[in-house]
Write a protein that holds these residues in place. Sequence first.
Motif, mmCIF file in Angstrom:
data_model
loop_
_atom_site.group_PDB
_atom_site.id
_atom_site.type_symbol
_atom_site.label_atom_id
_atom_site.label_comp_id
_atom_site.label_asym_id
_atom_site.label_seq_id
_atom_site.Cartn_x
_atom_site.Cartn_y
_atom_site.Cartn_z
ATOM 1 N N LYS A 1 9.358 -36.826 -30.735
ATOM 2 C CA LYS A 1 9.628 -35.392 -30.591
ATOM 3 C C LYS A 1 8.523 -34.667 -29.832
ATOM 4 C CE LYS A 1 12.340 -35.064 -34.858
ATOM 5 N NZ LYS A 1 12.452 -34.400 -36.185
ATOM 6 N N ASN A 2 7.528 -35.412 -29.333
ATOM 7 C CA ASN A 2 6.377 -34.783 -28.634
ATOM 8 C C ASN A 2 5.786 -33.652 -29.470
ATOM 9 O OD1 ASN A 2 6.619 -36.506 -26.474
ATOM 10 N ND2 ASN A 2 7.647 -35.052 -25.140
ATOM 11 N N THR A 3 5.636 -33.896 -30.756
ATOM 12 C CA THR A 3 5.209 -32.869 -31.688
ATOM 13 C C THR A 3 3.983 -33.331 -32.467
ATOM 14 O OG1 THR A 3 7.464 -32.043 -31.906
ATOM 15 C CG2 THR A 3 5.907 -31.437 -33.632
ATOM 16 N N VAL B 1 4.978 -28.219 -30.270
ATOM 17 C CA VAL B 1 5.923 -29.029 -29.519
ATOM 18 C C VAL B 1 5.584 -28.967 -28.036
ATOM 19 C CG1 VAL B 1 8.339 -29.408 -28.944
ATOM 20 C CG2 VAL B 1 7.721 -28.551 -31.200
ATOM 21 N N ASP C 1 4.712 -36.836 -34.171
ATOM 22 C CA ASP C 1 5.989 -37.524 -34.011
ATOM 23 C C ASP C 1 6.148 -37.761 -32.510
ATOM 24 O OD1 ASP C 1 8.686 -38.201 -33.628
ATOM 25 O OD2 ASP C 1 9.324 -37.035 -35.352
ATOM 26 N N SER D 1 6.811 -29.788 -24.194
ATOM 27 C CA SER D 1 8.052 -29.986 -23.445
ATOM 28 C C SER D 1 7.788 -29.882 -21.957
ATOM 29 C CB SER D 1 9.091 -28.954 -23.875
ATOM 30 O OG SER D 1 8.648 -27.645 -23.589
#
Length: 120
Positions: free
Chosen positions: A75-77, A23, A72, A25
């Motif tokens: 979701k920055n994933t 992830v 995704d 962020s």
Amino acid sequence: QVRLVESGGGLVQAGGSLRVSCVASGSIVSIIDMGWYRQAPGNQRDLVATITYGGSTNYADSVKGRFTISRDNAKNTVYLQMNSLKPEDTAVYYCNADLITRWGRRDAYWGQGTQVTVSS
């Protein structure tokens, strides 16, 4: 600041499966490419798989047909599904993101790595 955090590594028997996640962020405007790299002891860090924002993928020959990268964007994933694992897949797996920050800079960022160990 930008932070990439991997999770999901562990110990698995040969032939088994694992999924690692990463992830991103922080002060991110857009993530262009995301990818996974791995580094075994005494070796250089090698590309495993990459994926563009639009979903185009690229794989190292050694993992084609066994690993699947996905992402995704909301979701920055980024994910890496690893099937039919072999002992030679044992390494620290690092997430990478080529992104643009809110200050307009484009840079590549790395996660701290997650250990994947495949026992024979």
